[in-house]
Design a protein around this motif. Structure first.
Motif, PDB file in Angstrom:
ATOM      1  N   TRP A  44     -11.769   4.866  -5.995  1.00 16.21           N
ATOM      2  CA  TRP A  44     -10.528   4.103  -5.893  1.00 16.21           C
ATOM      3  C   TRP A  44      -9.548   4.806  -4.956  1.00 16.21           C
ATOM      4  CZ3 TRP A  44     -10.684  -0.633  -7.750  1.00 16.21           C
ATOM      5  CH2 TRP A  44     -11.536  -0.933  -8.832  1.00 16.21           C
ATOM      6  N   ARG A  45      -9.436   6.111  -5.098  1.00 16.45           N
ATOM      7  CA  ARG A  45      -8.525   6.864  -4.239  1.00 16.45           C
ATOM      8  C   ARG A  45      -8.986   6.843  -2.788  1.00 16.45           C
ATOM      9  NH1 ARG A  45      -7.313  12.720  -6.495  1.00 16.45           N
ATOM     10  NH2 ARG A  45      -6.145  12.693  -4.523  1.00 16.45           N
ATOM     11  N   LEU A  46     -10.288   6.928  -2.567  1.00 15.94           N
ATOM     12  CA  LEU A  46     -10.807   6.918  -1.206  1.00 15.94           C
ATOM     13  C   LEU A  46     -10.577   5.565  -0.543  1.00 15.94           C
ATOM     14  CD1 LEU A  46     -12.288   8.183   1.128  1.00 15.94           C
ATOM     15  CD2 LEU A  46     -14.449   7.779  -0.063  1.00 15.94           C
ATOM     16  N   HIS A  47     -10.840   4.470  -1.268  1.00 17.00           N
ATOM     17  CA  HIS A  47     -10.540   3.141  -0.724  1.00 17.00           C
ATOM     18  C   HIS A  47      -9.063   3.034  -0.349  1.00 17.00           C
ATOM     19  CE1 HIS A  47     -14.489   1.757  -1.554  1.00 17.00           C
ATOM     20  NE2 HIS A  47     -14.336   1.447  -2.828  1.00 17.00           N
ATOM     21  N   ALA A  48      -8.195   3.495  -1.249  1.00 20.08           N
ATOM     22  CA  ALA A  48      -6.757   3.386  -0.997  1.00 20.08           C
ATOM     23  C   ALA A  48      -6.341   4.223   0.216  1.00 20.08           C
ATOM     24  CB  ALA A  48      -5.977   3.815  -2.239  1.00 20.08           C
ATOM     25  N   ALA A  49      -6.854   5.453   0.310  1.00 22.15           N
ATOM     26  CA  ALA A  49      -6.483   6.325   1.420  1.00 22.15           C
ATOM     27  C   ALA A  49      -6.918   5.742   2.755  1.00 22.15           C
ATOM     28  CB  ALA A  49      -7.103   7.712   1.217  1.00 22.15           C
ATOM     29  N   SER A  50      -8.172   5.271   2.824  1.00 20.73           N
ATOM     30  CA  SER A  50      -8.647   4.730   4.105  1.00 20.73           C
ATOM     31  C   SER A  50      -7.933   3.429   4.458  1.00 20.73           C
ATOM     32  CB  SER A  50     -10.166   4.533   4.054  1.00 20.73           C
ATOM     33  OG  SER A  50     -10.527   3.677   3.005  1.00 20.73           O
ATOM     34  N   THR A  51      -7.499   2.672   3.450  1.00 23.57           N
ATOM     35  CA  THR A  51      -6.722   1.463   3.726  1.00 23.57           C
ATOM     36  C   THR A  51      -5.364   1.823   4.305  1.00 23.57           C
ATOM     37  OG1 THR A  51      -7.857   0.276   1.947  1.00 23.57           O
ATOM     38  CG2 THR A  51      -5.754  -0.622   2.700  1.00 23.57           C
ATOM     39  N   MET A  52      -4.732   2.880   3.786  1.00 22.35           N
ATOM     40  CA  MET A  52      -3.454   3.334   4.352  1.00 22.35           C
ATOM     41  C   MET A  52      -3.609   3.710   5.826  1.00 22.35           C
ATOM     42  SD  MET A  52      -1.262   3.034   1.895  1.00 22.35           S
ATOM     43  CE  MET A  52      -2.252   1.603   1.427  1.00 22.35           C
ATOM     44  N   LEU A  53      -4.760   4.277   6.174  1.00 17.22           N
ATOM     45  CA  LEU A  53      -4.977   4.725   7.553  1.00 17.22           C
ATOM     46  C   LEU A  53      -5.248   3.571   8.512  1.00 17.22           C
ATOM     47  CD1 LEU A  53      -7.077   7.946   6.855  1.00 17.22           C
ATOM     48  CD2 LEU A  53      -4.722   7.807   7.675  1.00 17.22           C
ATOM     49  N   VAL A  54      -5.493   2.380   7.990  1.00 16.65           N
ATOM     50  CA  VAL A  54      -5.645   1.208   8.854  1.00 16.65           C
ATOM     51  C   VAL A  54      -4.314   0.833   9.495  1.00 16.65           C
ATOM     52  CG1 VAL A  54      -6.142  -1.282   8.850  1.00 16.65           C
ATOM     53  CG2 VAL A  54      -7.667   0.303   7.659  1.00 16.65           C
ATOM     54  N   VAL A  55      -3.203   1.082   8.803  1.00 11.14           N
ATOM     55  CA  VAL A  55      -1.892   0.640   9.295  1.00 11.14           C
ATOM     56  C   VAL A  55      -1.541   1.282  10.643  1.00 11.14           C
ATOM     57  CG1 VAL A  55       0.576   0.526   8.789  1.00 11.14           C
ATOM     58  CG2 VAL A  55      -1.105   0.095   6.973  1.00 11.14           C
ATOM     59  N   PRO A  56      -1.584   2.622  10.790  1.00 16.50           N
ATOM     60  CA  PRO A  56      -1.301   3.170  12.126  1.00 16.50           C
ATOM     61  C   PRO A  56      -2.316   2.734  13.177  1.00 16.50           C
ATOM     62  CG  PRO A  56      -2.095   4.891  10.644  1.00 16.50           C
ATOM     63  CD  PRO A  56      -1.786   3.695   9.793  1.00 16.50           C
ATOM     64  N   GLN A  57      -3.576   2.519  12.760  1.00 16.24           N
ATOM     65  CA  GLN A  57      -4.586   2.060  13.723  1.00 16.24           C
ATOM     66  C   GLN A  57      -4.188   0.725  14.337  1.00 16.24           C
ATOM     67  OE1 GLN A  57      -8.569   1.679  12.119  1.00 16.24           O
ATOM     68  NE2 GLN A  57      -9.179   0.262  13.733  1.00 16.24           N
ATOM     69  N   PHE A  58      -3.780  -0.221  13.490  1.00 16.55           N
ATOM     70  CA  PHE A  58      -3.429  -1.547  14.007  1.00 16.55           C
ATOM     71  C   PHE A  58      -2.008  -1.600  14.547  1.00 16.55           C
ATOM     72  CE2 PHE A  58      -7.408  -2.577  12.237  1.00 16.55           C
ATOM     73  CZ  PHE A  58      -7.834  -3.720  12.902  1.00 16.55           C
ATOM     74  N   ALA A  59      -1.178  -0.628  14.174  1.00 13.90           N
ATOM     75  CA  ALA A  59       0.118  -0.519  14.841  1.00 13.90           C
ATOM     76  C   ALA A  59      -0.078  -0.176  16.308  1.00 13.90           C
ATOM     77  CB  ALA A  59       0.967   0.540  14.146  1.00 13.90           C
ATOM     78  N   VAL A  60      -1.029   0.724  16.582  1.00 14.12           N
ATOM     79  CA  VAL A  60      -1.302   1.117  17.972  1.00 14.12           C
ATOM     80  C   VAL A  60      -2.043   0.007  18.709  1.00 14.12           C
ATOM     81  CG1 VAL A  60      -2.570   2.738  19.429  1.00 14.12           C
ATOM     82  CG2 VAL A  60      -1.284   3.583  17.459  1.00 14.12           C
TER      83      VAL A  60
END
Length: 429
Positions: free
Chosen positions: A215-231
């Motif tokens: 659960w924590r790993l899914h949540a962490a990698s989902t958070m990292l999608v935001v800067p990816q798509f911001a760029v």
């Protein structure tokens, strides 16, 4: 990094399987994420408004989201190769049909169904690749496989617009369909499912979601999608509208950045193999993403030239964690759950990818790019806290898999069982 049992072979067969898995991923990504290249033709041929064209572009992603976990469950039960073949074959046939439609509602429905078929590749190809590679080379293999998305989008950008210009929308859809069907055949002929233990020879893996690690790993990698798509979502318009770049020059810069991002995915996989950890490099990349987005925010705020360098570096760093997260999810889930866990991982990340551009656009419209980039920097900070590095270090990341001897004994002598790095390479440093 325990959990997923892999069988490697002395021959290069596993690399062939990796190659066709990569090509399958690129073929489906070409229409899943490459349809924006056809927006001008959609508007001119079908007379669509920009919002209607946006609905058409988004339709494959909706089908993908709704079926990822289901495809993963099928792959867990029946194997990977024919799941990919069936899904890609269906997607190819539906794309041919889509090219003959002129109703927006019908086109969206058929493209959503094609996206549902393409979800089979996302859910199963990671399992297929990971099952053939030992832990000490699994990060490299998954990093290579994860380049499928940027390569598929690059293919779409290069091929689909000129085909649509000269032959119309139906020709562009037929090219996308032919690409899917061709690589579906290649997967069926050249790929091979990794060996599995004999039926009934061992108890099934315990439910990996009964502990918080996944659960924590899914949540962490989902958070990292935001800067990816911001760029990826705002670099072009920022360079053109704020920095006053020529669109062609901006496009060339971002194309090069995308290629560097693909290389970065491979590099991070090699890094994780060298340090025998997926989650420590992932957390360090989250730190780097925070710093890069903060630099972009400050660069815009003070009109500094480094903002361009920050966006280019961001295109590399913000995508480099993706393969690490997918590898870790499969290893933690274990062989009986890897398909469903990868489907859940894909679903969470695609939801974040869908929501980030419109929500961040609202922030930028109201408060400017510096605030938008600063907001994007907050999400990798959450990822730093959520990434379950301690669980990996203490070996509490997954149910222990005791099937190594089973797989080894049930396979031919050319197969050697690959187990967790702690067993193969000693404790994590």
């Amino acid at each position: 990094m325990s959990g997923l049992v892999a069988s490697t072979v002395a021959s290069p067969r596993r690399w062939l399987t990796l190659a066709v898995g990569l090509l399958a991923q690129a073929a489906t990504c070409a229409f899943l994420y490459g349809l924006p290249m056809l927006v001008p033709q959609l508007r001119s041929e079908l007379g669509l408004s920009l919002s209607s064209a946006g609905a058409v572009v988004a339709a494959p992603g909706l089908g993908l989201l709704l079926t990822l976990i289901a495809w993963g469950a099928v792959a867990d039960r029946f194997g990977e190769r024919w799941v990919i073949v069936a899904g890609m074959g269906a997607a190819g046939a539906l794309l041919v049909w889509a090219g003959r439609l002129d109703s927006v509602a019908a086109l969206c429905a058929v493209l959503a169904a094609a996206g549902a078929g393409a979800a089979s590749v996302n859910a199963a190809s990671g399992r297929l690749v990971l099952g053939w590679f030992a832990p000490h080379e699994r990060g490299l293999a998954m990093g290579i496989r994860q380049t499928g998305q940027p390569l598929g989008v690059a293919y779409a950008a290069l091929v689909l617009p000129p085909v649509a210009h000269h032959g119309g929308l139906h020709a562009a859809f037929e090219v996308a369909a032919a690409t899917c069907l061709l690589f579906a055949v290649l997967v069926g002929v050249l790929a091979q499912d990794p060996p599995r233990g004999a039926r009934g020879s061992r108890p099934p893996d315990r439910h990996p979601y009964r502990v918080p690690t996944l659960w924590r790993l899914h949540a962490a990698s989902t958070m990292l999608v935001v800067p990816q798509f911001a760029v990826s979502g705002f670099s072009m318009i920022y360079l053109v509208s704020v920095r006053h770049w020529d669109p062609t020059a901006a496009g060339r810069l971002l194309f090069c950045a995308q290629l560097l991002g693909a290389a970065g995915r491979i590099g991070s996989g090699v890094w994780s193999d060298r340090v025998h950890s997926r989650l420590r490099p992932m957390r360090q990349l989250a730190v780097a993403a925070t710093l890069i987005m903060a630099a972009a925010a400050l660069g815009d705020r003070f009109d500094a030239g480094w903002v361009i360098a920050a966006l280019v570096l961001g295109a590399v760093i913000t995508v480099a964690d993706n393969g690490l997260a997918f590898t870790a999810v499969a290893e933690i889930a274990g062989p009986a759950w890897a398909g469903r866990a990868l489907g859940a991982q894909n679903t969470a990340q695609n939801i974040a990818a869908t929501l980030t551009p419109p929500l961040l656009a609202g922030v930028i419209a109201s408060h400017g790019y510096s605030v938008g980039f600063a907001v994007a920097a907050a999400f990798p900070i959450l990822a730093i806290a959520l990434t379950p590095v301690a669980a990996e270090r203490t070996g509490r990341t997954a149910p222990q898999d005791t099937s190594a001897s089973t797989v080894s004994s049930s396979s031919s002598p050319r197969h050697e069982s690959a187990v967790a790095p702690a067993e193969s390479h000693g404790p994590n440093p």
